[in-house]
Design a protein around this motif. Structure first.
Motif, PDB file in Angstrom:
ATOM      1  N   VAL A 134       0.834  -1.204   0.000  1.00  0.00           N
ATOM      2  CA  VAL A 134       0.000   0.000   0.000  1.00  0.00           C
ATOM      3  C   VAL A 134       0.869   1.254   0.000  1.00  0.00           C
ATOM      4  CG1 VAL A 134      -1.650   1.333   1.363  1.00  0.00           C
ATOM      5  CG2 VAL A 134      -1.977  -1.121   1.065  1.00  0.00           C
ATOM      6  N   PHE A 135       1.920   1.258   0.809  1.00  0.00           N
ATOM      7  CA  PHE A 135       2.825   2.408   0.845  1.00  0.00           C
ATOM      8  C   PHE A 135       3.515   2.596  -0.507  1.00  0.00           C
ATOM      9  CE2 PHE A 135       7.166   4.015   1.570  1.00  0.00           C
ATOM     10  CZ  PHE A 135       6.863   5.267   2.083  1.00  0.00           C
ATOM     11  N   ALA A 136       3.955   1.495  -1.127  1.00  0.00           N
ATOM     12  CA  ALA A 136       4.627   1.591  -2.426  1.00  0.00           C
ATOM     13  C   ALA A 136       3.679   2.114  -3.495  1.00  0.00           C
ATOM     14  CB  ALA A 136       5.182   0.221  -2.830  1.00  0.00           C
ATOM     15  N   ILE A 137       2.418   1.668  -3.472  1.00  0.00           N
ATOM     16  CA  ILE A 137       1.440   2.155  -4.444  1.00  0.00           C
ATOM     17  C   ILE A 137       1.172   3.640  -4.229  1.00  0.00           C
ATOM     18  CG2 ILE A 137      -0.981   1.975  -5.150  1.00  0.00           C
ATOM     19  CD1 ILE A 137      -0.808  -1.018  -4.649  1.00  0.00           C
ATOM     20  N   ALA A 138       1.136   4.064  -2.967  1.00  0.00           N
ATOM     21  CA  ALA A 138       0.919   5.483  -2.686  1.00  0.00           C
ATOM     22  C   ALA A 138       2.037   6.343  -3.269  1.00  0.00           C
ATOM     23  CB  ALA A 138       0.803   5.704  -1.178  1.00  0.00           C
ATOM     24  N   ILE A 139       3.273   5.855  -3.179  1.00  0.00           N
ATOM     25  CA  ILE A 139       4.407   6.621  -3.712  1.00  0.00           C
ATOM     26  C   ILE A 139       4.498   6.496  -5.227  1.00  0.00           C
ATOM     27  CG2 ILE A 139       6.919   6.886  -3.648  1.00  0.00           C
ATOM     28  CD1 ILE A 139       5.507   7.778  -1.101  1.00  0.00           C
ATOM     29  N   GLY A 140       4.317   5.292  -5.752  1.00  0.00           N
ATOM     30  CA  GLY A 140       4.552   5.064  -7.176  1.00  0.00           C
ATOM     31  C   GLY A 140       3.381   5.368  -8.075  1.00  0.00           C
ATOM     32  N   VAL A 141       2.155   5.363  -7.543  1.00  0.00           N
ATOM     33  CA  VAL A 141       0.973   5.547  -8.388  1.00  0.00           C
ATOM     34  C   VAL A 141       0.180   6.788  -7.984  1.00  0.00           C
ATOM     35  CG1 VAL A 141      -1.193   4.519  -9.167  1.00  0.00           C
ATOM     36  CG2 VAL A 141       0.813   3.075  -8.831  1.00  0.00           C
ATOM     37  N   VAL A 142      -0.122   6.905  -6.690  1.00  0.00           N
ATOM     38  CA  VAL A 142      -0.990   7.998  -6.248  1.00  0.00           C
ATOM     39  C   VAL A 142      -0.321   9.354  -6.451  1.00  0.00           C
ATOM     40  CG1 VAL A 142      -2.210   8.973  -4.283  1.00  0.00           C
ATOM     41  CG2 VAL A 142      -2.186   6.506  -4.620  1.00  0.00           C
ATOM     42  N   LEU A 143       0.952   9.467  -6.091  1.00  0.00           N
ATOM     43  CA  LEU A 143       1.632  10.763  -6.247  1.00  0.00           C
ATOM     44  C   LEU A 143       1.743  11.197  -7.712  1.00  0.00           C
ATOM     45  CD1 LEU A 143       4.487  10.700  -3.562  1.00  0.00           C
ATOM     46  CD2 LEU A 143       2.333  11.949  -3.524  1.00  0.00           C
ATOM     47  N   PRO A 144       2.205  10.329  -8.647  1.00  0.00           N
ATOM     48  CA  PRO A 144       2.231  10.771 -10.053  1.00  0.00           C
ATOM     49  C   PRO A 144       0.854  11.117 -10.602  1.00  0.00           C
ATOM     50  CG  PRO A 144       3.611   8.839  -9.748  1.00  0.00           C
ATOM     51  CD  PRO A 144       2.845   9.011  -8.481  1.00  0.00           C
ATOM     52  N   MET A 145      -0.157  10.322 -10.261  1.00  0.00           N
ATOM     53  CA  MET A 145      -1.495  10.610 -10.758  1.00  0.00           C
ATOM     54  C   MET A 145      -2.042  11.905 -10.168  1.00  0.00           C
ATOM     55  SD  MET A 145      -2.393   8.623 -13.094  1.00  0.00           S
ATOM     56  CE  MET A 145      -4.014   9.354 -13.167  1.00  0.00           C
ATOM     57  N   SER A 146      -1.705  12.175  -8.919  1.00  0.00           N
ATOM     58  CA  SER A 146      -2.124  13.444  -8.315  1.00  0.00           C
ATOM     59  C   SER A 146      -1.475  14.620  -9.038  1.00  0.00           C
ATOM     60  CB  SER A 146      -1.759  13.469  -6.828  1.00  0.00           C
ATOM     61  OG  SER A 146      -2.402  12.432  -6.133  1.00  0.00           O
ATOM     62  N   TYR A 147      -0.196  14.482  -9.378  1.00  0.00           N
ATOM     63  CA  TYR A 147       0.493  15.551 -10.108  1.00  0.00           C
ATOM     64  C   TYR A 147      -0.126  15.754 -11.489  1.00  0.00           C
ATOM     65  CZ  TYR A 147       4.118  17.926 -12.778  1.00  0.00           C
ATOM     66  OH  TYR A 147       4.792  18.801 -13.587  1.00  0.00           O
TER      67      TYR A 147
END
Length: 331
Positions: free
Chosen positions: A131-144
């Motif tokens: 979950v932490f890895a997905i937050a860094i690798g997916v959620v942050l780029p998609m938020s940007y």
């Protein structure tokens, strides 16, 4: 002793002044050099370099891949749309690959660097790291990407009535449609200039006006652009003065924009509250797990840990859904 304090104070003062000058220099560099370059139309820059219509289309237009055979076609279509609205030329498949590699890298390297690899002894611990890895690798780029898309589309909608007025003045002055579009492109900065520059390049390349504007509507996907395309399509079928139709449309768009601004002003407090309440739990989890992962891992084997996490997640998503329903006002 006093001399030592004076020397220390002098060093701190020099460092402070150096930082202030550095920040001011960066600001002046961006304002006087980078900012004007970004505001110059990409199409006009390409034309000044002698680029052909085909080269302009290749430079301005994103390659739209076929996502029907993708693993998650609807998700890839969403990513493709947001990247197009953000003005990014990278393919959605490339972005998905980068996010997947980043997620795998964080998931593998973080437990080693954080010294918690020995505590990953249960499936829940692995799920927490994932979950932490997905937050860094997916959620942050998609938020940007989403922030950039919203920012660019807001600027596009702000420029659109001005562009319509210029287009109408060109038509009333006796210009044909391509020349009126050329006037619009030369007078309005990006992103409106580049998007309509691509429309003009497509028309010069052989597209008719309706098809070129339909492609623009597919890229932008705003209500104002949909109304513009429908108005042009109706005029091409029924006839009449295109300048009069677009002048009326410009007034409608301006009145609608004023109403949207009033609604946003009234709902701004609720939207800010909803944004903070949505982001803070995620940011808190990411920060705590990145700095103190044992805060979670020491209690992960507790029998109440999983029910507590599931209940918290259900209440979180239910709260987000309710807040979005409360603050979303369609105009």
């Amino acid at each position: 002793m006093d001399a030592l304090l004076d020397a220390e104070f002098g060093i701190y003062l020099a460092v402070f002044l150096a930082v202030v000058l550095l920040v001011e220099g960066i600001f002046l560099f961006y304002r006087d050099i980078v900012g004007p370059r970004q505001r110059v139309s990409r199409r006009m820059e390409l034309l000044s370099q002698g680029a052909s219509n085909a080269e302009i289309m290749e430079s301005l237009r994103r390659q739209m891949p076929d996502n029907t055979n993708a693993l998650l076609p609807s998700l890839m279509e969403f990513v493709e749309t947001r990247m197009t609205q953000a003005g990014m030329r990278m393919r959605s498949a490339t972005m998905a690959t980068i996010m997947m590699v980043t997620t795998l890298t964080v998931g593998i390297i973080f437990p080693i660097i954080g010294g918690i690899s020995g505590q990953l002894t249960s499936p829940l611990a692995f799920i927490l790291v994932i979950v932490f890895a997905i937050a860094i690798g997916v959620v942050l780029p998609m938020s940007y990407i989403n922030i950039q898309a919203v920012k660019r589309m807001r600027l596009f909608e702000k420029q659109f009535p001005i562009g319509l007025d210029i287009f109408v003045r060109g038509l009333r002055a006796g210009y044909p449609v391509p020349s009126a579009l050329e006037l619009l492109v030369s007078e309005v900065p990006d992103p409106l200039s580049s998007e309509f520059g691509l429309v003009l390049a497509e028309m010069n390349y052989g597209y008719n006006l309706r098809d070129a504007l339909s492609n623009l509507a597919d890229r932008v996907r705003t209500q104002d652009m949909q109304m513009f395309v429908v108005s042009v399509a109706i005029q091409s079928e029924t006839g009449g003065s295109l300048a009069d139709i677009l002048e009326g449309l410009s007034r409608v768009i301006r009145d609608r924009a004023q109403m949207v601004l009033k609604v946003n002003a009234l709902a701004s407090e609720g939207k800010m509250t909803g944004t903070l309440l949505t982001a803070l739990p995620l940011l808190t989890f990411a920060f705590m797990f990145a700095t103190q992962p044992r805060f979670y891992l020491d209690v992960i084997d507790d029998p109440w840990f999983l029910p507590g996490v599931v209940g918290m997640a259900v209440m979180y998503f239910l709260g987000v859904f309710i807040m979005r329903k409360l603050i979303t006002i369609k105009v």
